[in-house]
Design a protein around this motif. Sequence first.
Motif, short mmCIF file in Angstrom:
data_model
loop_
_atom_site.label_atom_id
_atom_site.label_comp_id
_atom_site.label_asym_id
_atom_site.label_seq_id
_atom_site.Cartn_x
_atom_site.Cartn_y
_atom_site.Cartn_z
N ASP A 1 29.82 42.36 61.11
CA ASP A 1 30.95 42.68 60.25
C ASP A 1 30.48 42.82 58.80
OD1 ASP A 1 33.55 40.59 61.81
OD2 ASP A 1 32.17 42.10 62.62
N ILE A 2 31.12 43.72 58.06
CA ILE A 2 30.80 43.90 56.65
C ILE A 2 31.55 42.84 55.83
CG2 ILE A 2 30.93 45.46 54.68
CD1 ILE A 2 30.77 47.79 56.68
N GLN A 3 30.80 42.08 55.05
CA GLN A 3 31.41 41.06 54.19
C GLN A 3 31.71 41.66 52.83
OE1 GLN A 3 32.05 38.14 55.77
NE2 GLN A 3 31.03 39.11 57.51
N MET A 4 32.90 41.39 52.33
CA MET A 4 33.32 41.88 51.02
C MET A 4 33.49 40.67 50.10
SD MET A 4 33.41 45.02 51.83
CE MET A 4 34.02 45.73 50.30
N THR A 5 32.81 40.68 48.97
CA THR A 5 32.82 39.54 48.06
C THR A 5 33.32 39.99 46.69
OG1 THR A 5 30.93 38.58 49.22
CG2 THR A 5 31.45 37.69 47.04
N GLN A 6 34.39 39.37 46.23
CA GLN A 6 34.97 39.73 44.92
C GLN A 6 34.60 38.67 43.88
OE1 GLN A 6 39.11 41.13 46.93
NE2 GLN A 6 39.17 40.93 44.69
N SER A 7 34.52 39.12 42.64
CA SER A 7 34.34 38.20 41.52
C SER A 7 35.04 38.76 40.29
CB SER A 7 32.85 37.98 41.24
OG SER A 7 32.22 39.20 40.91
N PRO A 8 35.64 37.86 39.45
CA PRO A 8 35.77 36.43 39.73
C PRO A 8 36.87 36.17 40.76
CG PRO A 8 36.97 36.98 37.75
CD PRO A 8 36.33 38.26 38.20
N SER A 9 37.08 34.91 41.13
CA SER A 9 38.18 34.55 42.02
C SER A 9 39.51 34.54 41.27
CB SER A 9 37.94 33.17 42.63
OG SER A 9 36.79 33.19 43.45
N SER A 10 39.45 34.24 40.01
CA SER A 10 40.65 34.28 39.17
C SER A 10 40.25 34.52 37.73
CB SER A 10 41.45 32.98 39.28
OG SER A 10 40.70 31.90 38.77
N LEU A 11 41.21 35.04 36.96
CA LEU A 11 40.97 35.25 35.53
C LEU A 11 42.29 35.20 34.80
CD1 LEU A 11 41.74 38.40 34.44
CD2 LEU A 11 39.95 38.92 36.10
N SER A 12 42.21 34.85 33.53
CA SER A 12 43.38 34.85 32.68
C SER A 12 43.05 35.71 31.46
CB SER A 12 43.72 33.42 32.25
OG SER A 12 44.85 33.40 31.42
N ALA A 13 43.94 36.61 31.11
CA ALA A 13 43.70 37.52 29.99
C ALA A 13 45.01 37.81 29.27
CB ALA A 13 43.05 38.81 30.48
N SER A 14 44.91 38.44 28.14
CA SER A 14 46.09 38.70 27.32
C SER A 14 46.55 40.15 27.46
CB SER A 14 45.78 38.40 25.86
OG SER A 14 45.39 37.07 25.69
N VAL A 15 47.79 40.37 27.10
CA VAL A 15 48.34 41.73 27.10
C VAL A 15 47.47 42.61 26.21
CG1 VAL A 15 50.31 43.16 26.43
CG2 VAL A 15 50.69 40.97 27.58
N GLY A 16 47.10 43.78 26.74
CA GLY A 16 46.28 44.72 26.02
C GLY A 16 44.79 44.60 26.29
N ASP A 17 44.38 43.52 26.94
CA ASP A 17 42.96 43.33 27.25
C ASP A 17 42.50 44.31 28.31
OD1 ASP A 17 42.57 39.67 26.99
OD2 ASP A 17 42.74 41.26 25.46
N VAL A 19 40.29 44.55 31.63
CA VAL A 19 39.89 43.60 32.67
C VAL A 19 39.14 44.34 33.76
CG1 VAL A 19 40.84 42.20 34.55
CG2 VAL A 19 41.77 41.95 32.25
N THR A 20 38.05 43.75 34.23
CA THR A 20 37.28 44.35 35.31
C THR A 20 37.06 43.34 36.43
OG1 THR A 20 36.15 45.90 33.84
CG2 THR A 20 35.10 45.44 35.96
N ILE A 21 37.33 43.77 37.64
CA ILE A 21 37.10 42.97 38.85
C ILE A 21 36.00 43.64 39.65
CG2 ILE A 21 38.13 42.13 41.00
CD1 ILE A 21 40.88 42.30 39.53
N ALA A 22 35.07 42.84 40.14
CA ALA A 22 33.96 43.38 40.91
C ALA A 22 34.14 43.10 42.40
CB ALA A 22 32.65 42.77 40.43
N CYS A 23 33.60 43.99 43.21
CA CYS A 23 33.63 43.84 44.66
C CYS A 23 32.28 44.30 45.20
CB CYS A 23 34.77 44.69 45.24
SG CYS A 23 34.85 44.71 47.05
#
Lengths: 106, 127
Positions: A1-17, A19-23
């Motif tokens: 099976d192909i494993q998919m790993t995301q980072s980070p698990s959580s993030l907090s940011a402000s309006v207008g920032d 944001v990048t999520i990796a997979c």
Amino acid sequence: DIQMTQSPSSLSASVGDRVTIACRASQNIGIYLNWYQQEPGKAPKLLIYAASTLQSGVPSRFSGGGSGTDFTLTISSLQPEDSATYYCQQSYNFPRTFGQGTKVEV
Amino acid sequence: EVHLVESGGGLVQPGGSLRLSCVASGFTFSDHYMDWVRQAPGKGLEWVGRARNRAHSYTAEHAASVKGRFTVLRDDSRNSLYLQMNRLQTEDTAVYYCGRGCPDLPNWNGYCAFDVWGQGALVTVSS
């Protein structure tokens, strides 16, 4: 099976920032990669398919990139309604597999 | 408007059976592959299975975790997708979503995603 790993698990940011999520996929999946947004208590919603194609009706502040094993979801200017959990998913082969999710707090 | 509506969820004892239904409207059901995806409480998304259309002999795929216990079925005359769940275990407790998959059309580019989702049906397996 192909494993998919995301980072980070959580993030907090402000309006207008920006944001990048990796997979990351455990093997080469070309551009067979989709991104979904899930708000609490709701069904997932398709944001991007084929790694970078924006689903109809999705705001243009969302964008996707990457190929092979490394992918990104970027929100260019974070809005309050973007508070949700985001999942990547490979459609290269069976079984279809999802990342573990990234919770975004605004 | 395109809609998927699940039904049939509920409380069932370990070892029992349950059948979920998903009724589609607003699109040509028979043109699409259809899938089930589940989400255990507080957990992520897990793909369960797929039913292909008539052009592909209604063949199905199932996740290893449910193979031999669950069966994905469809009835194109009723615009309906089903998930027959037998020998249920406590770890099958989840919200089950049906999702519209790839359109089996000549001009499709081959990239598949779940572009329409139902509202979900809660299945609780407990004694």
